[in-house]
Design an enzyme around this catalytic site. Sequence first.
Site, short mmCIF file in Angstrom:
data_model
loop_
_atom_site.label_atom_id
_atom_site.label_comp_id
_atom_site.label_asym_id
_atom_site.label_seq_id
_atom_site.Cartn_x
_atom_site.Cartn_y
_atom_site.Cartn_z
NE ARG A 84 42.73 56.90 32.15
CZ ARG A 84 43.70 57.72 31.78
NH1 ARG A 84 43.85 58.88 32.42
NH2 ARG A 84 44.53 57.39 30.80
CG ASP A 325 53.04 55.76 33.69
OD1 ASP A 325 52.26 56.44 34.37
OD2 ASP A 325 53.62 56.19 32.68
#
Length: 445
Positions: A84, A325
Amino acid sequence: MSARRDWSPQQDTPPPAPPRSLLIRNARVLDPASGFDGIAHLGIRDGRIAELSQAEPRGEYEQTLDARNLWLLPGLVDLAARLREPGHTHKARFASEIPAAQAGGITSLVLPPDTQPVIDSPANLLRVLRLAGQTGGLKLRVLGALTQGLNGEALAELSALKAAGAIGFAQGLKPLRDLLVARRALEYARGLSLPVHVFAQDAALAAGGCAHEGPVATRLGLPPIPVAAEVAAIRAWISLVEDTGAPVHFCRLSTARGVELVQSAQRRQLPVTADVAAHQLWLCDRDIDGFNALCHVIPPLRSAEDRQALRQAVASGVIGAICSDHQPHEADAKINPFPLTEAGISGLETLLPLTLGLVQEGQLTPLAAAARLSLGPARIAGIEAGSLTPGAPADLCLLDPAPSWVLRPEHLLSAGRNTPFAGWTLQGRVRRTLLDGYPVYANAD
């Protein structure tokens, strides 16, 4: 001669300074590179493995660790995790996600290119590496964007991205304009000797869906994504591999039919590999019942039959890697109606225990599990990792397979608490994660 200091996995903190040499004694060593599975001693000198032997080690070591009843395997290599940063720091940052990766036994991690800004230039790639380096403690690898801005049209600066450190190229979840762009990308990537990582989903067939096409999606009234979306994309890319000879890695397989196509290509010795997300090996479309947004993922959770086919492909090696993931989200991202919630699971800290669950069920041997988490993804990524042979980097995971524990989202180190496994009883605890021989994580709980 240096004095020897003993320390054990039960200590609360790692040693205060990095030892130049360390001996790990009496561990069950799982080395997928050599196929060794047995009780042995592993010596580390100057950040690399010096020896692996069942006999008494040679020479003196500054520190020793008694790892009796623990498993020692190469540090995990995660082929897909979004941390992120940059661009989505309201969800997570390197400062939160790198410790979460270390707690999961992960020492190398591959970052997709769909950050903000997109990693489509050397400057953006180097910026990501610089930001990650400020936290440290993890070997971060980067996939460069296949096209400029991931817009699916003009190719990015692939050669310059490789020179800056890209280990491959990808589109993230974004589609390409057409197969002509895909073919040109493969031809270019082949000339650079780097793979293209493909998220295999035909955008037209997926049509913005959010759930597996089947009885559950029909009953809930959710827009479906048919199996054909994955199958059509895989068929097209394999055809281009046949024409170009370029290596393609299929990311996050989700269907039995997709597994069959990959297996067929491998039998014809085409340069095709595949991975699967750990959650796809445990969950299926029934888990979205009640509009459970924590199970909203892309590709969607498929049928129980697809899940079993994925497990069998992992066991046989058709699928050579299991990845997290990892997609951490803030709480608000999962509270809208199901189709409007953001897809993804926080998975760094469940990657290893979910894979150990397959060992406990007899689906995988411990050595095969170590291979799918370390050597397999390392080979796909083309990096030096996944081996315990002398001379290899001492990136290690020391694991206690015995303890069972209940997953509490509030106890996760990741800033993302979006896990569908809350309340599940998992087994196995990482006791030490070592990067170049230095403990970056220690847990005595």
